[in-house]
Design a protein around this motif. Sequence first.
Motif, short mmCIF file in Angstrom:
data_model
loop_
_atom_site.label_atom_id
_atom_site.label_comp_id
_atom_site.label_asym_id
_atom_site.label_seq_id
_atom_site.Cartn_x
_atom_site.Cartn_y
_atom_site.Cartn_z
N MET A 193 35.93 13.35 -7.29
CA MET A 193 34.71 13.13 -6.39
C MET A 193 34.40 11.69 -6.38
SD MET A 193 31.01 15.10 -7.29
CE MET A 193 29.57 15.01 -6.02
N ALA A 194 34.15 11.42 -5.08
CA ALA A 194 33.71 10.24 -4.82
C ALA A 194 32.31 9.61 -5.30
CB ALA A 194 33.65 9.70 -3.18
N ASN A 195 32.25 8.61 -5.84
CA ASN A 195 30.85 8.27 -6.58
C ASN A 195 29.67 8.31 -5.49
OD1 ASN A 195 31.70 5.93 -5.18
ND2 ASN A 195 30.90 4.51 -6.82
N THR A 196 29.92 8.26 -4.51
CA THR A 196 28.74 8.47 -3.40
C THR A 196 28.53 9.76 -2.98
OG1 THR A 196 30.68 7.87 -1.85
CG2 THR A 196 29.22 6.02 -2.76
N ALA A 197 29.41 10.71 -3.36
CA ALA A 197 29.21 12.11 -2.80
C ALA A 197 28.24 12.93 -3.50
CB ALA A 197 30.61 12.91 -2.86
N TYR A 198 27.98 13.97 -3.14
CA TYR A 198 26.89 14.77 -3.93
C TYR A 198 27.13 16.20 -3.71
CZ TYR A 198 24.33 15.65 0.37
OH TYR A 198 23.95 16.03 1.64
N LEU A 199 26.88 17.15 -4.42
CA LEU A 199 27.07 18.71 -4.19
C LEU A 199 25.74 19.47 -4.11
CD1 LEU A 199 29.48 19.08 -7.41
CD2 LEU A 199 30.14 18.54 -5.15
N LYS A 200 25.55 20.43 -3.46
CA LYS A 200 24.51 21.04 -3.13
C LYS A 200 24.80 22.62 -2.76
CE LYS A 200 19.99 20.34 -1.32
NZ LYS A 200 19.35 21.78 -0.97
N GLN A 201 24.21 23.48 -3.66
CA GLN A 201 24.44 24.90 -3.45
C GLN A 201 23.93 25.34 -2.30
OE1 GLN A 201 22.69 28.55 -2.97
NE2 GLN A 201 21.02 27.39 -4.21
#
Length: 276
Positions: free
Chosen positions: A142-150
């Motif tokens: 994962m890129a450190n600038t990315a995020y996850l969201k359900q």
Amino acid sequence: MSYSIPATDEVSSSDSVTAALLFYVHNHILYLTLNRPSVLNAIDLDMAIALHHLLAEATANQTIRAIVITGSGRAFCAGGDLKFAMAANPDTPGDSFLVLTEVLHRCIEEIRTMPKPVIAAINGAAAGAGLFLALACDLRVMANTAYLKQSNTSYGLSLPAGGTFTLPRLVGMGRALEIVMLDDPIPAARAYELGLVNRVVEASSLIEQAQSLAERVAQMPVGVLGRVKQLMNQSCYNTLNQQLHLEQQAIAISANSSEGREGISAFIQKRRPAYI
């Protein structure tokens, strides 16, 4: 449409007009890029069909030893294309989801049962079915600038694409329910803490890091990795006694395989095994 995996390093696309899915092969690794950046790589039916076809072909193609999935632009994948669903069936959008998940769920099954490593390179937001597509993969960078969201529950939708299967197995039931019920964005550092991803890297080096990881696993005995992957899948519903029996069979098959014989010979001869 053309879905054939190229024998060279030439970049191809699933559709010469829309190019919703780009793909190429390099060093026995198939690279797949979800390529609808204007809609954050949301999955429509055409993309799902192309993805499933290429995953199935990669499973059967003996020259492919690993697969990397990433996204184009600033997102990995925003999930299912809700505008597509509403446009196709304005009064009963659920019918659109029935059709889309029929194909998308085959993709998830292909990834989980494929006897080869599949790596998600999460370059940006991974939400809804896009998150669950990433979680279905064996390894996630994962890129450190990315995020996850359900995401799904916030928009009145239940979880598709194996989300209810993978989430509790990765983070436990309590954390999984928290993610579902609160739907907070999960930044990269927190995703790593929760065990949702294996590595967090600088965004500028994500593809390089994913390629390095893929090339590393491609040098491993991929047949054995696939066998162990299958065993771990089966452990979700087997008893200990059943699992021990399967392990006994699998290690005998592994030892008798060309990979097993090479590995054992290399150990005895005190050299590095060569599996390619």
